[in-house]
Structure formats: structure tokens, C-alpha cells
Design a protein around this motif. Structure first.
Motif, PDB file in Angstrom:
ATOM      1  N   VAL A  32       5.046 -34.599  -4.366  1.00 54.46           N
ATOM      2  CA  VAL A  32       5.765 -35.840  -4.680  1.00 54.46           C
ATOM      3  C   VAL A  32       4.787 -36.916  -5.152  1.00 54.46           C
ATOM      4  N   PRO A  33       5.003 -37.502  -6.341  1.00 55.88           N
ATOM      5  CA  PRO A  33       4.121 -38.596  -6.787  1.00 55.88           C
ATOM      6  C   PRO A  33       4.186 -39.763  -5.811  1.00 55.88           C
ATOM      7  N   ARG A  34       3.034 -40.337  -5.518  1.00 59.01           N
ATOM      8  CA  ARG A  34       3.002 -41.504  -4.638  1.00 59.01           C
ATOM      9  C   ARG A  34       3.148 -42.795  -5.425  1.00 59.01           C
ATOM     10  N   ALA A  35       2.995 -42.707  -6.742  1.00 61.38           N
ATOM     11  CA  ALA A  35       3.147 -43.879  -7.602  1.00 61.38           C
ATOM     12  C   ALA A  35       3.823 -43.460  -8.902  1.00 61.38           C
ATOM     13  N   VAL A  36       4.638 -44.355  -9.438  1.00 59.08           N
ATOM     14  CA  VAL A  36       5.327 -44.120 -10.705  1.00 59.08           C
ATOM     15  C   VAL A  36       5.121 -45.332 -11.600  1.00 59.08           C
ATOM     16  N   GLU A  37       4.694 -45.088 -12.816  1.00 60.71           N
ATOM     17  CA  GLU A  37       4.557 -46.169 -13.799  1.00 60.71           C
ATOM     18  C   GLU A  37       5.425 -45.830 -15.006  1.00 60.71           C
ATOM     19  N   PHE A  38       6.315 -46.745 -15.358  1.00 63.11           N
ATOM     20  CA  PHE A  38       7.196 -46.514 -16.499  1.00 63.11           C
ATOM     21  C   PHE A  38       6.516 -47.004 -17.776  1.00 63.11           C
ATOM     22  N   VAL A  39       6.571 -46.174 -18.791  1.00 62.86           N
ATOM     23  CA  VAL A  39       5.922 -46.481 -20.075  1.00 62.86           C
ATOM     24  C   VAL A  39       6.912 -46.238 -21.204  1.00 62.86           C
ATOM     25  N   ARG A  40       6.634 -46.838 -22.357  1.00 62.03           N
ATOM     26  CA  ARG A  40       7.528 -46.666 -23.507  1.00 62.03           C
ATOM     27  C   ARG A  40       7.359 -45.286 -24.122  1.00 62.03           C
ATOM     28  N   ASP A  41       6.113 -44.792 -24.108  1.00 64.79           N
ATOM     29  CA  ASP A  41       5.851 -43.451 -24.597  1.00 64.79           C
ATOM     30  C   ASP A  41       4.539 -42.955 -23.999  1.00 64.79           C
ATOM     31  N   LEU A  42       4.286 -41.672 -24.136  1.00 67.90           N
ATOM     32  CA  LEU A  42       3.067 -41.072 -23.608  1.00 67.90           C
ATOM     33  C   LEU A  42       2.071 -40.861 -24.740  1.00 67.90           C
ATOM     34  N   PRO A  43       0.787 -41.077 -24.476  1.00 64.82           N
ATOM     35  CA  PRO A  43      -0.213 -40.861 -25.525  1.00 64.82           C
ATOM     36  C   PRO A  43      -0.340 -39.369 -25.848  1.00 64.82           C
ATOM     37  N   ARG A  44      -0.267 -39.023 -27.117  1.00 64.40           N
ATOM     38  CA  ARG A  44      -0.344 -37.624 -27.524  1.00 64.40           C
ATOM     39  C   ARG A  44      -1.339 -37.460 -28.657  1.00 64.40           C
ATOM     40  N   ASN A  45      -1.930 -36.267 -28.728  1.00 62.73           N
ATOM     41  CA  ASN A  45      -2.843 -35.988 -29.833  1.00 62.73           C
ATOM     42  C   ASN A  45      -2.072 -35.428 -31.026  1.00 62.73           C
ATOM     43  N   ALA A  46      -2.812 -35.004 -32.036  1.00 64.14           N
ATOM     44  CA  ALA A  46      -2.169 -34.558 -33.275  1.00 64.14           C
ATOM     45  C   ALA A  46      -1.298 -33.330 -33.071  1.00 64.14           C
ATOM     46  N   SER A  47      -1.637 -32.506 -32.073  1.00 67.41           N
ATOM     47  CA  SER A  47      -0.842 -31.304 -31.826  1.00 67.41           C
ATOM     48  C   SER A  47       0.322 -31.551 -30.882  1.00 67.41           C
ATOM     49  N   GLY A  48       0.480 -32.804 -30.455  1.00 61.94           N
ATOM     50  CA  GLY A  48       1.606 -33.168 -29.606  1.00 61.94           C
ATOM     51  C   GLY A  48       1.348 -33.088 -28.118  1.00 61.94           C
ATOM     52  N   LYS A  49       0.130 -32.700 -27.717  1.00 59.81           N
ATOM     53  CA  LYS A  49      -0.186 -32.613 -26.292  1.00 59.81           C
ATOM     54  C   LYS A  49      -0.512 -33.982 -25.723  1.00 59.81           C
ATOM     55  N   VAL A  50      -0.081 -34.218 -24.490  1.00 60.38           N
ATOM     56  CA  VAL A  50      -0.362 -35.493 -23.827  1.00 60.38           C
ATOM     57  C   VAL A  50      -1.868 -35.612 -23.586  1.00 60.38           C
ATOM     58  N   VAL A  51      -2.420 -36.756 -23.907  1.00 60.64           N
ATOM     59  CA  VAL A  51      -3.847 -37.015 -23.704  1.00 60.64           C
ATOM     60  C   VAL A  51      -4.009 -37.584 -22.299  1.00 60.64           C
ATOM     61  N   LYS A  52      -4.243 -36.707 -21.343  1.00 63.10           N
ATOM     62  CA  LYS A  52      -4.299 -37.154 -19.950  1.00 63.10           C
ATOM     63  C   LYS A  52      -5.560 -37.947 -19.655  1.00 63.10           C
ATOM     64  N   GLY A  53      -6.598 -37.720 -20.454  1.00 63.16           N
ATOM     65  CA  GLY A  53      -7.800 -38.523 -20.264  1.00 63.16           C
ATOM     66  C   GLY A  53      -7.516 -40.002 -20.453  1.00 63.16           C
ATOM     67  N   GLU A  54      -6.654 -40.313 -21.396  1.00 61.75           N
ATOM     68  CA  GLU A  54      -6.283 -41.717 -21.613  1.00 61.75           C
ATOM     69  C   GLU A  54      -5.490 -42.253 -20.424  1.00 61.75           C
ATOM     70  N   LEU A  55      -4.610 -41.432 -19.862  1.00 61.84           N
ATOM     71  CA  LEU A  55      -3.854 -41.876 -18.683  1.00 61.84           C
ATOM     72  C   LEU A  55      -4.786 -42.115 -17.503  1.00 61.84           C
ATOM     73  N   ARG A  56      -5.759 -41.220 -17.339  1.00 61.95           N
ATOM     74  CA  ARG A  56      -6.702 -41.392 -16.227  1.00 61.95           C
ATOM     75  C   ARG A  56      -7.522 -42.662 -16.390  1.00 61.95           C
ATOM     76  N   SER A  57      -7.811 -43.024 -17.620  1.00 65.79           N
ATOM     77  CA  SER A  57      -8.610 -44.227 -17.857  1.00 65.79           C
ATOM     78  C   SER A  57      -7.860 -45.494 -17.498  1.00 65.79           C
ATOM     79  N   ARG A  58      -6.541 -45.413 -17.370  1.00 67.58           N
ATOM     80  CA  ARG A  58      -5.738 -46.586 -17.004  1.00 67.58           C
ATOM     81  C   ARG A  58      -5.776 -46.865 -15.505  1.00 67.58           C
ATOM     82  N   VAL A  59      -6.221 -45.858 -14.721  1.00 70.26           N
ATOM     83  CA  VAL A  59      -6.243 -46.022 -13.260  1.00 70.26           C
ATOM     84  C   VAL A  59      -7.403 -46.934 -12.888  1.00 70.26           C
ATOM     85  N   PRO A  60      -7.151 -47.994 -12.130  1.00 66.63           N
ATOM     86  CA  PRO A  60      -8.231 -48.932 -11.763  1.00 66.63           C
ATOM     87  C   PRO A  60      -9.335 -48.231 -10.988  1.00 66.63           C
TER      88      PRO A  60
END
Length: 545
Positions: free
Chosen positions: A517-545
Motif C-alpha cells: 500500500v502506498p504511504r503517500a499519493v501525489e496527483f499529477v496532470r501527467d507522468l514523465p515519459r521517454n520517447a518509447s513511452g516508458k515512465v521516467v522514474k528517475g525524474e519522479l525520484r528526483s522530486r522526492v525531497p
């Protein structure tokens, strides 16, 4: 030392001595007959008594049509009945399929159907949840007959309790059904098992999000955990508090089977509760306590720790994360623990790949997972599989006797992780030092560890995607002071939805195991994706303080 290849020692061959897991059970009953085998509350049984109970359970399995190679599942917490029913099934030739006690009904039903389990041992009510009712709801629809139409291969459900629904059986009635099966039949079935027969299928998730079953044999299991007991220094007379869940190799194989090998006393604890752990340690003079770092940290930090006599504790084995050097120092200094070891493993490699050694420097134990166990090679490689030198990060590859035969009836998934020359691609990123010690630095598969439990984002994302108000979702692991890591979900709502984070977390607690179960939820307009359509999780991790 040649780059990429570490430590090839002569292995201890426990599989030659015992042949199979039922051979180990009989040997333990003979060698340690009068020694205390299991302590569960007021119940105390010897190794001779444990051997007799296991044979009775095996007889009942034979009476109910369990044949060599049939899958028998167990969905229950750490108890004496788990030990007896599981070992009884394996002694009858079954392939054991342990189910995570944190599964919800749908998760358990998937593994039962995927493995085509013939028989299920299940607890009654645990932590306020009726596992029987949960499973019945999940398997109410399907082509089969009987109480669970959605599980047509499941012929019988045995409830490990004194009462059960009319269409299931109680543990007592199940055992009684085997009274017509003689000892020669039970022994004959056990002796027909070879080391090459599968002993268990441990289901683990991967990047696809669907659980896959790693098939491990009797010989692999016995050899791996004879080595584990030897390296750890487990010995006869040890009193082992098994908090690690039996559905995991850390609890079942490094716990139950390791104790059988050495004649140590098993003290199963169904739920981790620090007060109960401390009480058990003092009352039972516990000398061995493996577990994740969070377990040991909670003991050290307990305000009433000094009220308990913990002086018998001599061996701690931990893993699942790099542990703070300070934790090693405190275990040794404050609790007087003589041996603190770290280890690394995964289900696809029998649960154990590397271990630190007694006598290693505290800094080595704290910052690495030790060296390859005997009979196993560990390599850090680049994307092409070429070995990398010390200090260079790459994917961790494993080759040796401990590598699984493959994923159960899944050649495609197997070929994705097993190379033609026998290397297992673990999906973990690591670094080897000049001494061959492995340090895990990242996870290619994005897996994160919640209090010792592996959580797989792809699987969690699939489950969250079932919510009617979720349009898109990505999950990452974020640091947590108590659990090491927890999940954080980035969610794109469907147009017009008013879903809140509290709503989604509450829904998740009903639909998935708690550690997922996620302990935190952040709502976003869209998810960052690369050219092949995969989510760029490194960018999401960089948002964590």
C-alpha cells in the motif's frame, strides 16, 4: 582476483547426507530425538515428536491423493501447524507453494490457480481477517465445482483450526483421514524422492507485475542451507526465534530447515511485535534472531529493553538492506552479540547468494552483503553481460547450484533471466570490491523493500490501475525512517474524478497486502515519459525531497 569472479570454495554437501527434505526430517528425529524441537506457547515438542507428527501429516496427504509433483499450498502464519503440514506435504512428494499471509483473496487465488494447487492448508482467522471468507469471495466465479468454482484444480481445503465450514475440512479431521495409511507407505513415498525433484515453488513478482514461481529442488535447498548454517555458525542447542515469515525462504529455509539440520529449537512468532519479541527472548533464552534491520533497530530503541534479559543472544543475521555501521556496533556493544552477519539472496537463487563471514570487519558487514557462498559465482556485468572490474556498478549476475530450474511453466520469462551459459540476471545493480564483497546499490526492476518485504512497483501499479478513478499511475520507493522504504504513488485522475489521497490509500488497504500500500499519493496532470513511452522514474525520484 580475476574481474567479476569471486570465491569458489568447496561446498558442504548436505544433499548427499539427507537426499531430500523428508530425509532431513527423519535424520533430525533420529539424531536429536529428545531435544526440544518447537516451542509454541505452552506446547513443547521434541524432535522425535515432530518427526512423528510430520509422518502423520504425510500419511493424510497420501490418503487424500497427493502424488509426487502435485502442488500443495499453505496460507498461514508462523505456527507449529505450518511446520507440520508443510513438511508433511513435502514428505508425501508434493511441491510446496507458500502464500504470503499479507495477500488478499484475489492475490492468493491467482497463485493457487497459476500453480494448479491440488490441496490448500489455510489458517482460520488471522489479524482479524477470515482467510477462508476472503478466498471464497475471490474464487466465487469460475468453471469448477465445489466451494471455490474459480479454482477448478483445488480439490480440497484444510483449515488449520478446530472448526471449518461444512465444505472444507478441519486439521484434526484431515489428520484422522490418514490413519489407514501405514508407515511403510509413508516411508516408501519419501524414499522415492530424489534430490532432483522440485521441493517448492516460491512465487515472486517481476517487472511484468504478475507473480512468477521459481522452482527449486530438494538438493538445491539442502545444499544452500547446509552452507547457510555452516557460515552463520548455527549449532545444536541454539534457541531460534523465527520472526521471519515461513512463506519466505528466510523463515522457512533459513529458519525451519536450518534448525532441523543442527538440532536447534524453533520458536515461531506469527506477528512481529517488539514487546512480544523481547518477552520471548527473555523467557526462552533466545540465542539466534535473524531478521531485517528494522527488527533489530526496534529492539535496541525499545524504552524498556533493559528490563529483559537478552544475554543469551549470540547470533544475528540480517539482510534486505545495507545496514548502518552504528547498528552493528550497538548490537555488539549494547547487547553483546558475538556474531552479526549480512546476506543477500533472491527466490530465483534459492534465497541465498552472498554472506559475510564471521571475523569480517564491522565496516564490511555494514556496507556490503558479503561474498559469494561456496559453489556459487557472482559477477557484476555491463548490459552485454561482460564482467566489470571492482568498484564499477553493473547488473548482478549469479551462477551456481543454487540457481532455480526456471519459472514454473513459463519458458519465456525463464529465458529472459537465465542466459544460455547458466547466469541468472538478478535485475539488481551492485558493486564488487577487491575482496569480492558485494554491495547492492540499486534495482533495475525498481523493486523496493518495505520492512523486509519486497515490493514491486509494476504489480502495485496494476492493482491501483483497477480503481475506477485512476487513469495513469507510477509507483516508486521512497525512504522511511521506520521501514527503510515505502511506496509513493504518482496518480493521474480520470477526467471529472474527485479522488483524494486518503480515498486511494483506504481503497488500497482493502485490495492489496499492507506492505504494498502506498504511504503517500501525489496527483499529477501527467507522468514523465521517454520517447518509447516508458515512465521516467528517475525524474519522479528526483522530486522526492
Amino acid at each position: 582476483m580475476r574481474s567479476g569472479l569471486v570465491l569458489r570454495e568447496v561446498a558442504v554437501r548436505g544433499d548427499r547426507e539427507w537426499g531430500s527434505i523428508p530425509g532431513l526430517v527423519r535424520s533430525a528425529a533420529r539424531r536429536h530425538g529428545d531435544a526440544e524441537a518447537v516451542v509454541e506457547g505452552r506446547t513443547r515438542i521434541t524432535y522425535a515428536e515432530l518427526g512423528a507428527r510430520v509422518e502423520r501429516a504425510a500419511a493424510a496427504c497420501l490418503a487424500n491423493g497427493v502424488d509426487v509433483g502435485d502442488r500443495v499450498a499453505i496460507w498461514a502464519p508462523n505456527t507449529l501447524d505450518w511446520i507440520v503440514s508443510a513438511l508433511g506435504a513435502v514428505s508425501a512428494g508434493a511441491v510446496l507453494v507458500p502464500l504470503n499471509t499479507r495477500f488478499k483473496g484475489a492475490e492468493a487465488a491467482y497463485v493457487l490457480e497459476r500453480s494448479r494447487a491440488k490441496l490448500l492448508f489455510v489458517t482460520g482467522t488471522f489479524l482479524g481477517t477470515s482467510y477462508v471468507a476472503s478466498l471464497r469471495r475471490a474464487a466465487a466465479q469460475g468453471p469448477g465445482a465445489g466451494p471455490l468454482p474459480g479454482l477448478p484444480h483445488l480439490e480440497q481445503v484444510v483449515v488449520l483450526a478446530d472448526d471449518a465450514p461444512a465444505d472444507f475440512r478441519t486439521w484434526k479431521d484431515f489428520l484422522a483421514s490418514g490413519e489407514g495409511v501405514g508407515e511403510p507407505q509413508v516411508r516408501g513415498r519419501a524414499e522415492a524422492l530424489a534430490g532432483t525433484h522440485p521441493s517448492d515453488i516460491i512465487f515472486t513478482s517481476g517487472t511484468t507485475g504478475r507473480p512468477k514461481g521459481a522452482v527449486i529442488t530438494h538438493a538445491q535447498t539442502l545444499r544452500a542451507y547446509e552452507i547457510w548454517t555452516d557460515v552463520a555458525g548455527l549449532r545444536q542447542g541454539d534457541r531460534y526465534l523465527i520472526v521471519n515469515p515461513f512463506f519466505h525462504t528466510f523463515g522457512y529455509k533459513a529458519g525451519v530447515l536450518a534448525c532441523l539440520m543442527r538440532g536447534a529449537t524453533m520458536i515461531p512468532q506469527p506477528v512481529f511485535n517488539v514487546d512480544t519479541v523481547l518477552a520471548n527472548m527473555a523467557a526462552e533464552r533466545v540465542s539466534v534472531l535473524p531478521g531485517p534491520p528494522t527488527l533489530h533497530q526496534s529492539l535496541l530503541d525499545h524504552p524498556s529493553r533493559d528490563a529483559y534479559d537478552l544475554t543469551a543472544l549470540r547470533l544475528v543475521v540480517t539482510g534486505a538492506a545495507v545496514i548502518p555501521l552504528r547498528l552493528v556496533e550497538r548490537l555488539r556493544g549494547e547487547l553483546g552479540v558475538a556474531t552479526v552477519l549480512t546476506a543477500y539472496g533472491l527466490s530465483e537463487a534459492s534465497g541465498v547468494v552472498t554472506m559475510s563471514r564471521r571475523g569480517d570487519e564491522p565496516s564490511v558487514i555494514a556496507t556490503t552483503s558479503g561474498r559469494a557462498i561456496p559453489g556459487t559465482e557472482v559477477r557484476v556485468a555491463d548490459g552485454r553481460g561482460a564482467p566489470l572490474g571492482p568498484g564499477v556498478p553493473g547488473e548482478v549476475l549469479v551462477r551456481g547450484f543454487n540457481v532455480m530450474r526456471g519459472y514454473f511453466e513459463d519458458d519465456t520469462a525463464t529465458s529472459e533471466v537465465l542466459t544460455p551459459d547458466g547466469w541468472l540476471r538478478t535485475g539488481d545493480v551492485g558493486v564488487l570490491d577487491a575482496g569480492g564483497n558485494l554491495r547492492i546499490t540499486d534495482r533495475i526492476k525498481d523493486m523496493f523493500v518495505v520492512g523486509g518485504f519486497n515490493a514491486y512497483p509494476a504489480e502495485i501499479e496494476q492493482l491501483l490501475g483497477l480503481h475506477p478513478d485512476v487513469e495513469d499511475v507510477a509507483v516508486i520507493g521512497v525512504p522511511d525512517a521506520r521501514l527503510g522504504e515505502v511506496g509513493k504513488a504518482y496518480v493521474v485522475r480520470r477526467p471529472g474524478a474527485v479522488l483524494t489521497s486518503d480515498d486511494l490509500i483506504a481503497w488500497s488497504r482493502r485490495e492489496m497486502a499492507n506492505y504494498k500500500v502506498p504511504r503517500a499519493v501525489e496527483f499529477v496532470r501527467d507522468l514523465p515519459r521517454n520517447a518509447s513511452g516508458k515512465v521516467v522514474k528517475g525524474e519522479l525520484r528526483s522530486r522526492v525531497p
